[in-house]
Design a protein around this motif. Sequence first.
Motif, mmCIF file in Angstrom:
data_model
loop_
_atom_site.group_PDB
_atom_site.id
_atom_site.type_symbol
_atom_site.label_atom_id
_atom_site.label_comp_id
_atom_site.label_asym_id
_atom_site.label_seq_id
_atom_site.Cartn_x
_atom_site.Cartn_y
_atom_site.Cartn_z
ATOM 1 N N LEU A 157 6.172 -9.422 -67.278
ATOM 2 C CA LEU A 157 6.580 -10.612 -68.013
ATOM 3 C C LEU A 157 7.924 -11.052 -67.446
ATOM 4 O O LEU A 157 8.931 -10.370 -67.624
ATOM 5 N N ALA A 197 3.394 -7.638 -78.986
ATOM 6 C CA ALA A 197 4.738 -7.029 -79.002
ATOM 7 C C ALA A 197 4.689 -5.534 -78.683
ATOM 8 O O ALA A 197 5.639 -4.984 -78.135
ATOM 9 N N VAL A 198 3.569 -4.894 -79.013
ATOM 10 C CA VAL A 198 3.432 -3.468 -78.668
ATOM 11 C C VAL A 198 3.383 -3.308 -77.156
ATOM 12 O O VAL A 198 4.014 -2.427 -76.579
ATOM 13 N N GLN A 199 2.641 -4.187 -76.505
ATOM 14 C CA GLN A 199 2.507 -4.072 -75.052
ATOM 15 C C GLN A 199 3.731 -4.584 -74.304
ATOM 16 O O GLN A 199 4.020 -4.136 -73.208
ATOM 17 N N PHE A 200 4.417 -5.532 -74.901
ATOM 18 C CA PHE A 200 5.606 -6.100 -74.259
ATOM 19 C C PHE A 200 6.772 -5.950 -75.232
ATOM 20 O O PHE A 200 7.108 -6.888 -75.956
ATOM 21 N N PRO A 201 7.394 -4.794 -75.254
ATOM 22 C CA PRO A 201 8.446 -4.538 -76.255
ATOM 23 C C PRO A 201 9.618 -5.520 -76.172
ATOM 24 O O PRO A 201 10.322 -5.711 -77.153
ATOM 25 N N GLU A 202 9.788 -6.156 -75.027
ATOM 26 C CA GLU A 202 10.876 -7.132 -74.914
ATOM 27 C C GLU A 202 10.657 -8.328 -75.832
ATOM 28 O O GLU A 202 11.580 -9.087 -76.106
ATOM 29 N N THR A 212 9.533 -7.964 -78.929
ATOM 30 C CA THR A 212 9.629 -7.507 -80.326
ATOM 31 C C THR A 212 10.700 -8.271 -81.095
ATOM 32 O O THR A 212 10.509 -8.627 -82.259
ATOM 33 N N SER A 213 11.812 -8.547 -80.414
ATOM 34 C CA SER A 213 12.911 -9.241 -81.104
ATOM 35 C C SER A 213 12.541 -10.681 -81.461
ATOM 36 O O SER A 213 13.188 -11.309 -82.286
ATOM 37 N N HIS A 266 4.027 5.657 -78.934
ATOM 38 C CA HIS A 266 4.631 4.346 -78.714
ATOM 39 C C HIS A 266 4.248 3.392 -79.845
ATOM 40 O O HIS A 266 5.076 2.725 -80.426
ATOM 41 N N LEU A 283 6.683 1.846 -82.838
ATOM 42 C CA LEU A 283 6.882 0.412 -83.042
ATOM 43 C C LEU A 283 6.533 0.022 -84.470
ATOM 44 O O LEU A 283 7.203 -0.784 -85.092
ATOM 45 N N LEU A 286 8.869 -1.797 -87.070
ATOM 46 C CA LEU A 286 8.544 -3.092 -87.672
ATOM 47 C C LEU A 286 8.212 -2.973 -89.154
ATOM 48 O O LEU A 286 7.951 -3.971 -89.811
ATOM 49 N N VAL A 325 -3.216 -1.964 -84.200
ATOM 50 C CA VAL A 325 -2.365 -1.956 -83.014
ATOM 51 C C VAL A 325 -2.924 -0.990 -81.987
ATOM 52 O O VAL A 325 -3.001 -1.296 -80.803
ATOM 53 N N TRP A 333 -5.963 -3.423 -74.379
ATOM 54 C CA TRP A 333 -5.049 -3.824 -73.319
ATOM 55 C C TRP A 333 -5.154 -2.870 -72.129
ATOM 56 O O TRP A 333 -5.211 -3.295 -70.979
ATOM 57 N N ARG A 389 -0.534 2.870 -67.486
ATOM 58 C CA ARG A 389 -0.083 1.953 -68.510
ATOM 59 C C ARG A 389 0.981 1.034 -67.921
ATOM 60 O O ARG A 389 1.603 1.358 -66.924
ATOM 61 N N ARG A 390 1.165 -0.089 -68.561
ATOM 62 C CA ARG A 390 2.067 -1.090 -68.027
ATOM 63 C C ARG A 390 3.471 -0.532 -67.807
ATOM 64 O O ARG A 390 4.090 -0.015 -68.725
ATOM 65 N N HIS A 414 7.594 -0.767 -66.925
ATOM 66 C CA HIS A 414 8.603 -1.663 -67.475
ATOM 67 C C HIS A 414 9.533 -2.217 -66.418
ATOM 68 O O HIS A 414 10.515 -2.825 -66.711
ATOM 69 N N ARG A 419 15.540 -8.654 -71.180
ATOM 70 C CA ARG A 419 15.088 -7.338 -71.654
ATOM 71 C C ARG A 419 16.234 -6.551 -72.255
ATOM 72 O O ARG A 419 16.060 -5.809 -73.216
ATOM 73 N N ARG A 456 18.640 -7.839 -73.695
ATOM 74 C CA ARG A 456 19.097 -8.639 -74.832
ATOM 75 C C ARG A 456 20.579 -8.959 -74.725
ATOM 76 O O ARG A 456 21.348 -8.785 -75.665
#
Lengths: 183, 168
Positions: A32, A126-131, A133-134, B8, B12, B16, B26, B33, B44-45, B47, B68, B70
């Motif tokens: 992403l 959001a689980v797959q792309f944690p960035e 989440t915000s 994971h 999350l 959340l 999920v 996915w 897995r994907r 980062h 990323r 932030r």
Amino acid sequence: MTLDWTIHKRILAIDPTHRGFGYVVLEGPQLLVDWGIRDVRSKKNARSTEAVAGLLELYQPEVLIVEDSTARGSRRRERVRQLILELGELARGHKVQVRRISRLKVKQTFASQGATNKHQIARAIAVQFPELTSRLPPERKPWMSEDTRMAIFDAMAMAIFSLGLVAAGGALQGDFQPEDVPS
Amino acid sequence: MSSGLSFHGSALCRALGLAAAASVTVFELTDFWNSLTMRFAGTRRPHLPNFSMSHHRLENYLKTHRKRARLSQREVAWLLGSRDGTCPARHESFVRTPSLKTALAYEAVYGVPVRELFAGTYERAERETARRARAFQRREATAECCSPGMRDILNRFIPEKSQEKLAV
């Protein structure tokens, strides 16, 4: 259409909102690159088109993904339908392929995997792309308007759907109506 | 792999504040996915962007990593020692290429190697180096007249078949 475009190409997905649009830029199914919302309050179509042109120039995607506003299940107003058409024209000008994705098909695909509403889809993304989440908005209550941040997840869902179509071996390929226009 | 995913997903969900029932959804979607992505990457994907397979990488991925992390452009500018966010904005929009010192500062800030942060620039430099290596070999005709170090470099950049072709 072959499998390879999903692996190799950079895609830009746009989801218009009542004031602006949400976008995501993906490189293949894994990276992403960029995501966000553009807020536009006056001359909405003209300014949105201008902003998308900026994204096309910056990221030079190979494919632009937008909603198919003529498909069954689309409940877009006339202005947004017009905007989607304009974005198609703009992409053609930049020699970018345009793929229109049916919103209903996206919903059905995710529903078959257990996410039956927009919030569940957004949460799964959001689980797959944690960035992201915000940027996940709180669950919408019946008296609330939709959060504009949801446009990011809607754009992302369309992008994922388009990747998933090909990965699934083309079972849903007939629903893809690509307008491959690079001349 | 599945235990990693469960951890994971549940982490999350806790973050959340989701209910257990929601987390099942999920997990299912996570499997969905993975079924999509496994055929591409086998794992897995990741980062980091070094797994991306786009034909032409972007000049840099500074914006991706800033988002990323932030951080705002102003905060990054402060860390880089500039006065305002203009400097990172110009780097992120590919208008300017940062100096080596600034590039290394980016690596320190994001914890990502310069080569990955500036993937497009690196690819271009690598391509040009390979081109020069080929030109060098053509000029020298055979690889025998160069140093062992140079031979290693030529082997790295030029496939064996084309080396034989050049030698002939």
